[in-house]
Design an enzyme around this catalytic site. Structure first.
Site, PDB file in Angstrom:
ATOM      1  N   ASN A 164       0.851  -1.192   0.000  1.00  0.00           N
ATOM      2  CA  ASN A 164       0.000   0.000   0.000  1.00  0.00           C
ATOM      3  C   ASN A 164       0.882   1.235   0.000  1.00  0.00           C
ATOM      4  O   ASN A 164       2.104   1.134  -0.082  1.00  0.00           O
ATOM      5  CB  ASN A 164      -0.965  -0.026   1.190  1.00  0.00           C
ATOM      6  CG  ASN A 164      -0.226  -0.113   2.505  1.00  0.00           C
ATOM      7  OD1 ASN A 164       0.670   0.674   2.771  1.00  0.00           O
ATOM      8  ND2 ASN A 164      -0.583  -1.082   3.339  1.00  0.00           N
ATOM      9  N   PRO A 174      -1.932 -12.711   9.543  1.00  0.00           N
ATOM     10  CA  PRO A 174      -2.229 -12.619  10.979  1.00  0.00           C
ATOM     11  C   PRO A 174      -2.797 -11.246  11.322  1.00  0.00           C
ATOM     12  O   PRO A 174      -2.411 -10.233  10.735  1.00  0.00           O
ATOM     13  CB  PRO A 174      -0.852 -12.821  11.634  1.00  0.00           C
ATOM     14  CG  PRO A 174       0.002 -13.459  10.598  1.00  0.00           C
ATOM     15  CD  PRO A 174      -0.509 -12.994   9.275  1.00  0.00           C
ATOM     16  N   LEU A 215      -2.853  -6.706  15.596  1.00  0.00           N
ATOM     17  CA  LEU A 215      -3.503  -5.869  16.600  1.00  0.00           C
ATOM     18  C   LEU A 215      -4.424  -6.699  17.487  1.00  0.00           C
ATOM     19  O   LEU A 215      -4.354  -6.619  18.727  1.00  0.00           O
ATOM     20  CB  LEU A 215      -4.278  -4.749  15.910  1.00  0.00           C
ATOM     21  CG  LEU A 215      -5.173  -3.875  16.797  1.00  0.00           C
ATOM     22  CD1 LEU A 215      -4.349  -3.169  17.871  1.00  0.00           C
ATOM     23  CD2 LEU A 215      -5.930  -2.861  15.941  1.00  0.00           C
ATOM     24  N   PHE A 246      -4.569   1.641  14.658  1.00  0.00           N
ATOM     25  CA  PHE A 246      -4.831   2.692  13.673  1.00  0.00           C
ATOM     26  C   PHE A 246      -5.886   2.195  12.689  1.00  0.00           C
ATOM     27  O   PHE A 246      -5.943   0.998  12.388  1.00  0.00           O
ATOM     28  CB  PHE A 246      -3.555   3.078  12.928  1.00  0.00           C
ATOM     29  CG  PHE A 246      -2.759   4.163  13.592  1.00  0.00           C
ATOM     30  CD1 PHE A 246      -2.599   5.397  12.986  1.00  0.00           C
ATOM     31  CD2 PHE A 246      -2.184   3.962  14.833  1.00  0.00           C
ATOM     32  CE1 PHE A 246      -1.870   6.416  13.599  1.00  0.00           C
ATOM     33  CE2 PHE A 246      -1.459   4.956  15.455  1.00  0.00           C
ATOM     34  CZ  PHE A 246      -1.311   6.203  14.838  1.00  0.00           C
TER      35      PHE A 246
END
Length: 399
Positions: free
Chosen positions: A208, A303, A306, A323
């Site tokens: 990204n 995975p 967070l 976030f």
């Protein structure tokens, strides 16, 4: 917090020198004594009288002042302090320090001191970005000097960019951290940052647009408050800050392993833009165009770092911060993520292309907690980081 500490403050010549008057006042308010050294160029921006009045100390100015040498020689002056602070640290002063010059009182003190040195750079954006300044910065960091700033923003010269002197509260916090008195001293923080790269074949990957700038700024802000920081970063465009333990990774699975290895921690801040999926059938060799048609990629979930940390049954950090980068219904999605992941806070932002936030210098976030939502104004990512770090320090201080 700084009671009994002695700060040797070298004031360089730049328009930002006016901030040192407030810096002296705030340091004294916290119990520190400030011994000021004013360079010849610095006198063009602040007067010896104003500096002396605020510091309640004599201002040292001249290397060859026989009276000063009789009362306190420059060697003793350089070593009597607990910390040497250079603010503003101009391009000229940084060059002198990197080159080992000692042709005036300020540079001689910096060469003679056996104490830690904290510099606060301030200069025009082009001067800051010049290869010579960046080389000098690398030398100084390699020599173990501490750095706070510079910030990004509008400058007195009319230009915009990195080069603004850090704000006074941030300098005070960095001084406290350098002296071992920061509010996060003794705490361990894990910060993730940057994108992950999920291979398609040896030369292609899925990623990204994250630059890693916000995560790097958060790691630096926590460091400046005294925390021991483990910084787990994907292949980001922004380099890691100095003074943190860096673990470099490529994929989400590598990041998950690095985070697990970094525990235990008091706080974990997951600022990385982790890829949700990976290519399960990634090719071992470069894929070629051919007559067989388009390749078919099979995806598997990565995975959920967070959620895994937030839901740890043992050794969970006291504060877990996630976030949420969204393009619509930002707060609603962030609230849902807070509940779904089991974390304590979500820092949410709108990364729609028109905002310029993804990969940009500024951010506008919403801090979502179980008790409500705080809407923060758009500001430099460094400012967002410092505000978040202060909130973290306050939260852990009450825990």
């Amino acid at each position: 917090m700084l009671t009994g500490k002695r700060i040797l403050l070298i004031i360089g010549g730049g328009i930002a020198a006016f901030k040192t008057l407030d810096l002296i006042r705030r340091l004294r308010d916290q119990g520190a004594s400030v011994v000021p050294v004013l360079t010849k160029a610095g006198e063009e921006f602040v007067t010896p009288l104003s500096v002396s009045a605020l510091a309640a100390q004599k201002v040292y100015r001249d290397l060859f002042d026989l009276t000063d040498e009789a009362e306190m020689g420059h060697i003793e002056l350089s070593r009597a302090a607990d910390l040497v602070v250079v603010a503003p640290a101009t391009a000229d002063l940084m060059a002198k320090m990197a080159g080992g010059h000692a042709n005036d009182l300020a540079s001689t003190l910096l060469m003679a001191t056996d104490k830690r040195v904290l510099i606060v750079p301030a200069m025009n954006v082009r001067m800051w970005e010049h290869p010579a300044t960046q080389r000098n910065l690398a030398v100084l960091l390699g020599d173990g000097l501490l750095v706070v700033g510079p910030d990004e923003g509008n400058m007195a010269c009319g230009e915009f960019g990195p080069g603004r002197m850090a704000e006074v509260p941030d300098i005070v916090a960095a001084i406290g951290a350098a002296l071992g008195d920061g509010p996060l001293t003794g705490r361990h923080a894990i910060v993730t940052s940057g994108p992950t790269h999920e291979p398609i074949d040896p030369v292609r990957y899925i990623a990204n647009r994250s630059s890693g700038a916000q995560g790097a700024a958060i790691a630096a802000a926590l460091r400046d408050l005294g925390a021991r920081v483990t910084f787990v970063t994907g292949p980001a465009a922004v380099p890691p800050p100095e003074g943190v333990a860096v673990t470099r990774v490529e994929t989400a699975r590598e990041m998950a392993e690095a985070v697990a290895a970094a525990h235990p921690a008091d706080v974990a801040v997951f600022a990385a833009a982790v890829a949700d999926w990976r290519v399960e059938n990634a090719a071992a060799e470069k894929m070629k165009k051919g007559t067989g048609g388009l390749p078919v990629l099979a995806f598997a979930e990565n995975p959920d770092i967070l959620a895994d940390v937030a839901k740890m049954s043992e050794g969970r950090p006291a504060l877990v911060v996630g976030f949420a980068a969204e393009t619509e219904d930002v707060v609603a999605h962030a609230r849902a993520k807070l509940d779904r992941k089991g974390c304590d806070w979500i820092v949410a932002n709108d990364v729609s292309p028109e905002t310029g936030i993804m990969g940009g210098a500024e951010n506008a976030v919403h801090l979502v907690t179980a008790t409500g939502v705080e809407d923060w104004p758009r500001m430099a990512k460094g400012e967002v980081a410092r505000r978040l770090a202060s909130r973290i320090a306050a939260e852990l201080g009450t825990g």
